[in-house]
Write a protein that holds these residues in place. Structure first.
Motif, PDB file in Angstrom:
ATOM      1  N   MET A 131     -46.940  -4.584   0.390  1.00  0.00           N
ATOM      2  CA  MET A 131     -45.997  -3.594   0.895  1.00  0.00           C
ATOM      3  C   MET A 131     -44.571  -4.108   0.722  1.00  0.00           C
ATOM      4  O   MET A 131     -44.301  -5.290   0.866  1.00  0.00           O
ATOM      5  CB  MET A 131     -46.281  -3.290   2.369  1.00  0.00           C
ATOM      6  CG  MET A 131     -47.596  -2.588   2.618  1.00  0.00           C
ATOM      7  SD  MET A 131     -47.918  -2.317   4.388  1.00  0.00           S
ATOM      8  CE  MET A 131     -46.556  -1.218   4.805  1.00  0.00           C
ATOM      9  N   ARG A 132     -43.667  -3.195   0.432  1.00  0.00           N
ATOM     10  CA  ARG A 132     -42.285  -3.570   0.120  1.00  0.00           C
ATOM     11  C   ARG A 132     -41.451  -3.650   1.411  1.00  0.00           C
ATOM     12  O   ARG A 132     -40.618  -2.787   1.703  1.00  0.00           O
ATOM     13  CB  ARG A 132     -41.698  -2.553  -0.857  1.00  0.00           C
ATOM     14  CG  ARG A 132     -40.461  -3.020  -1.588  1.00  0.00           C
ATOM     15  CD  ARG A 132     -40.164  -2.072  -2.730  1.00  0.00           C
ATOM     16  NE  ARG A 132     -38.969  -2.439  -3.450  1.00  0.00           N
ATOM     17  CZ  ARG A 132     -38.548  -1.826  -4.559  1.00  0.00           C
ATOM     18  NH1 ARG A 132     -39.275  -0.818  -5.056  1.00  0.00           N
ATOM     19  NH2 ARG A 132     -37.450  -2.202  -5.162  1.00  0.00           N
ATOM     20  N   ILE A 133     -41.687  -4.715   2.166  1.00  0.00           N
ATOM     21  CA  ILE A 133     -41.028  -4.893   3.454  1.00  0.00           C
ATOM     22  C   ILE A 133     -39.811  -5.790   3.256  1.00  0.00           C
ATOM     23  O   ILE A 133     -39.946  -6.975   2.926  1.00  0.00           O
ATOM     24  CB  ILE A 133     -42.001  -5.482   4.482  1.00  0.00           C
ATOM     25  CG1 ILE A 133     -43.164  -4.498   4.698  1.00  0.00           C
ATOM     26  CG2 ILE A 133     -41.290  -5.788   5.791  1.00  0.00           C
ATOM     27  CD1 ILE A 133     -44.264  -5.016   5.563  1.00  0.00           C
ATOM     28  N   VAL A 134     -38.644  -5.237   3.442  1.00  0.00           N
ATOM     29  CA  VAL A 134     -37.400  -5.949   3.146  1.00  0.00           C
ATOM     30  C   VAL A 134     -37.285  -7.182   4.050  1.00  0.00           C
ATOM     31  O   VAL A 134     -37.374  -7.087   5.279  1.00  0.00           O
ATOM     32  CB  VAL A 134     -36.182  -5.028   3.347  1.00  0.00           C
ATOM     33  CG1 VAL A 134     -34.892  -5.804   3.129  1.00  0.00           C
ATOM     34  CG2 VAL A 134     -36.261  -3.838   2.387  1.00  0.00           C
ATOM     35  N   GLY A 135     -37.135  -8.338   3.438  1.00  0.00           N
ATOM     36  CA  GLY A 135     -36.959  -9.573   4.176  1.00  0.00           C
ATOM     37  C   GLY A 135     -38.203 -10.057   4.882  1.00  0.00           C
ATOM     38  O   GLY A 135     -38.130 -10.933   5.743  1.00  0.00           O
ATOM     39  N   GLY A 136     -39.386  -9.540   4.505  1.00  0.00           N
ATOM     40  CA  GLY A 136     -40.622  -9.921   5.167  1.00  0.00           C
ATOM     41  C   GLY A 136     -41.101 -11.297   4.761  1.00  0.00           C
ATOM     42  O   GLY A 136     -40.955 -11.709   3.607  1.00  0.00           O
ATOM     43  N   THR A 137     -41.712 -12.019   5.708  1.00  0.00           N
ATOM     44  CA  THR A 137     -42.304 -13.317   5.397  1.00  0.00           C
ATOM     45  C   THR A 137     -43.649 -13.161   4.707  1.00  0.00           C
ATOM     46  O   THR A 137     -44.216 -14.124   4.190  1.00  0.00           O
ATOM     47  CB  THR A 137     -42.512 -14.154   6.666  1.00  0.00           C
ATOM     48  OG1 THR A 137     -43.520 -13.536   7.485  1.00  0.00           O
ATOM     49  CG2 THR A 137     -41.228 -14.266   7.451  1.00  0.00           C
ATOM     50  N   GLY A 138     -44.183 -11.970   4.705  1.00  0.00           N
ATOM     51  CA  GLY A 138     -45.436 -11.639   4.051  1.00  0.00           C
ATOM     52  C   GLY A 138     -45.644 -10.144   4.223  1.00  0.00           C
ATOM     53  O   GLY A 138     -44.864  -9.470   4.901  1.00  0.00           O
ATOM     54  N   ALA A 139     -46.697  -9.623   3.602  1.00  0.00           N
ATOM     55  CA  ALA A 139     -46.959  -8.196   3.726  1.00  0.00           C
ATOM     56  C   ALA A 139     -48.414  -7.901   3.401  1.00  0.00           C
ATOM     57  O   ALA A 139     -49.001  -8.540   2.523  1.00  0.00           O
ATOM     58  CB  ALA A 139     -46.041  -7.392   2.794  1.00  0.00           C
ATOM     59  N   PRO A 140     -48.994  -6.914   4.095  1.00  0.00           N
ATOM     60  CA  PRO A 140     -50.362  -6.514   3.791  1.00  0.00           C
ATOM     61  C   PRO A 140     -50.513  -6.014   2.362  1.00  0.00           C
ATOM     62  O   PRO A 140     -49.571  -5.487   1.760  1.00  0.00           O
ATOM     63  CB  PRO A 140     -50.629  -5.386   4.799  1.00  0.00           C
ATOM     64  CG  PRO A 140     -49.642  -5.602   5.888  1.00  0.00           C
ATOM     65  CD  PRO A 140     -48.426  -6.166   5.221  1.00  0.00           C
TER      66      PRO A 140
END
Length: 322
Positions: free
Chosen positions: A306-315
């Motif tokens: 998933m395109r999560i801005v500034g995420g440390t990880g994503a599903p």
């Protein structure tokens, strides 16, 4: 080379380890994903023979619990509206009579099948490619998971079934393997691990969670089976230019190095130093059973977090297409 039995910390242990810092310029934030060219995508496409599709994500919000790193909690899914709201007169139908249900989840971004951002772990004061670790403050200013999501991970995938290779339903707690084991398992499966591959490794560890429950999975002290650090292993990943590593464990490696007593060495040596992408908590049982049946252990691999801005990880729900 640093001696794992004598090293006190990651800086000592990995003092002479290879690095890809600067290889793609000082601003690079996607690491080994740079190896994924159009030709590499087409090389993966050429592995498709039957059109069989396998999704590799574990259930999210499982009533019996989700496998997560200790200290994290599984997803909580809540309904915000459903049929009962209309019956109770709390909601009006939309013009024309349409009704709908809605819900949301509260979850750790790394609490299910997911990709780590390259800036997720570090030692010293720098994350991947020498970016300042302070850039993680309040969100990943550098090397966030959104940088990987912009590209997606597409190419040749190969599954190594270490549990099946060793004649086990799942590996034992703390059981390790290395380069020679990977090559031996690949040879026995009749498949090769090639340059720029996406490497998937099945240990069977998640099967233990779903069949025997949390107590058997976590135990008195949480120690998973997995890859064990060695200078040879790190050089092998470096020379093979492996794009991504995925396993059916939470950490993608044995939790604590049995010699040095240092936790998550490969997160440092592979992710932080080389820029190898890590995808964890993957469901491989169905894919592995089919590969064992038809003898095809390579496939087109597709994984877009998933395109999560500034995420440390994503599903992610990775897909293997045979």
């Amino acid at each position: 080379m640093a001696d794992a039995t004598k090293a006190a910390n990651l800086q000592e242990l990995l003092a002479d380890a290879p690095t890809n810092w600067g290889r793609w310029g000082p601003d690079d934030e996607i690491g080994c994903l740079n190896f994924q060219t159009g030709e590499e995508v087409l090389r993966g496409v050429r592995e498709v023979r039957s059109g069989k599709v396998f999704t590799l994500a574990v259930p999210v919000g499982n009533p019996s619990g989700d496998p997560v790193w200790p200290g994290r909690s599984g997803a909580v899914k809540l309904m915000t509206q459903d049929r009962s709201h209309y019956v109770a007169g709390k909601l009006d139908q939309l013009p024309g009579g349409l009704e709908y249900a809605d819900d949301y989840i509260n979850a750790f971004l790394q609490g299910s099948t997911q990709f780590d951002a390259l800036g997720h772990t570090w030692y010293g004061e720098e994350i991947y490619n020498g970016h300042d670790a302070m850039s993680t403050t309040g969100g990943m200013g550098k090397c966030g998971v959104d940088k990987l999501a912009e590209r997606g991970v597409v190419g040749r995938g190969v599954l190594i079934d270490m549990a099946r290779h060793r004649g086990k339903k799942w590996l034992e707690r703390g059981e390790t393997f290395g380069v020679e084991d990977l090559e031996a398992a690949a040879s026995s499966q009749g498949v090769s691990i090639e340059q720029h591959d996406n490497l998937l490794i099945r240990t069977g560890w998640l099967t233990l969670f779903y069949e025997q429950g949390r107590e058997a999975f976590y135990g008195d002290q949480f120690v998973e089976p997995g890859l064990r650090y060695s200078p040879e292993l790190v050089r092998w990943f470096h020379e093979r230019e492996i794009v991504s590593l995925s396993t059916d464990t939470i950490a993608n490696e044995v939790t604590v190095d049995p010699d040095a007593g240092i936790a998550l060495v490969l997160h440092a040596a592979l992710m932080r130093n080389l820029g190898v992408l890590f995808s964890e908590i993957c469901a491989f049982d169905e894919l592995a059973a089919d590969c064992d049946q038809d003898g095809q252990w390579s496939f087109l691999y597709v994984g877009a977090p998933m395109r999560i801005v500034g995420g440390t990880g994503a599903p992610v729900n990775p897909v293997a297409i045979k």
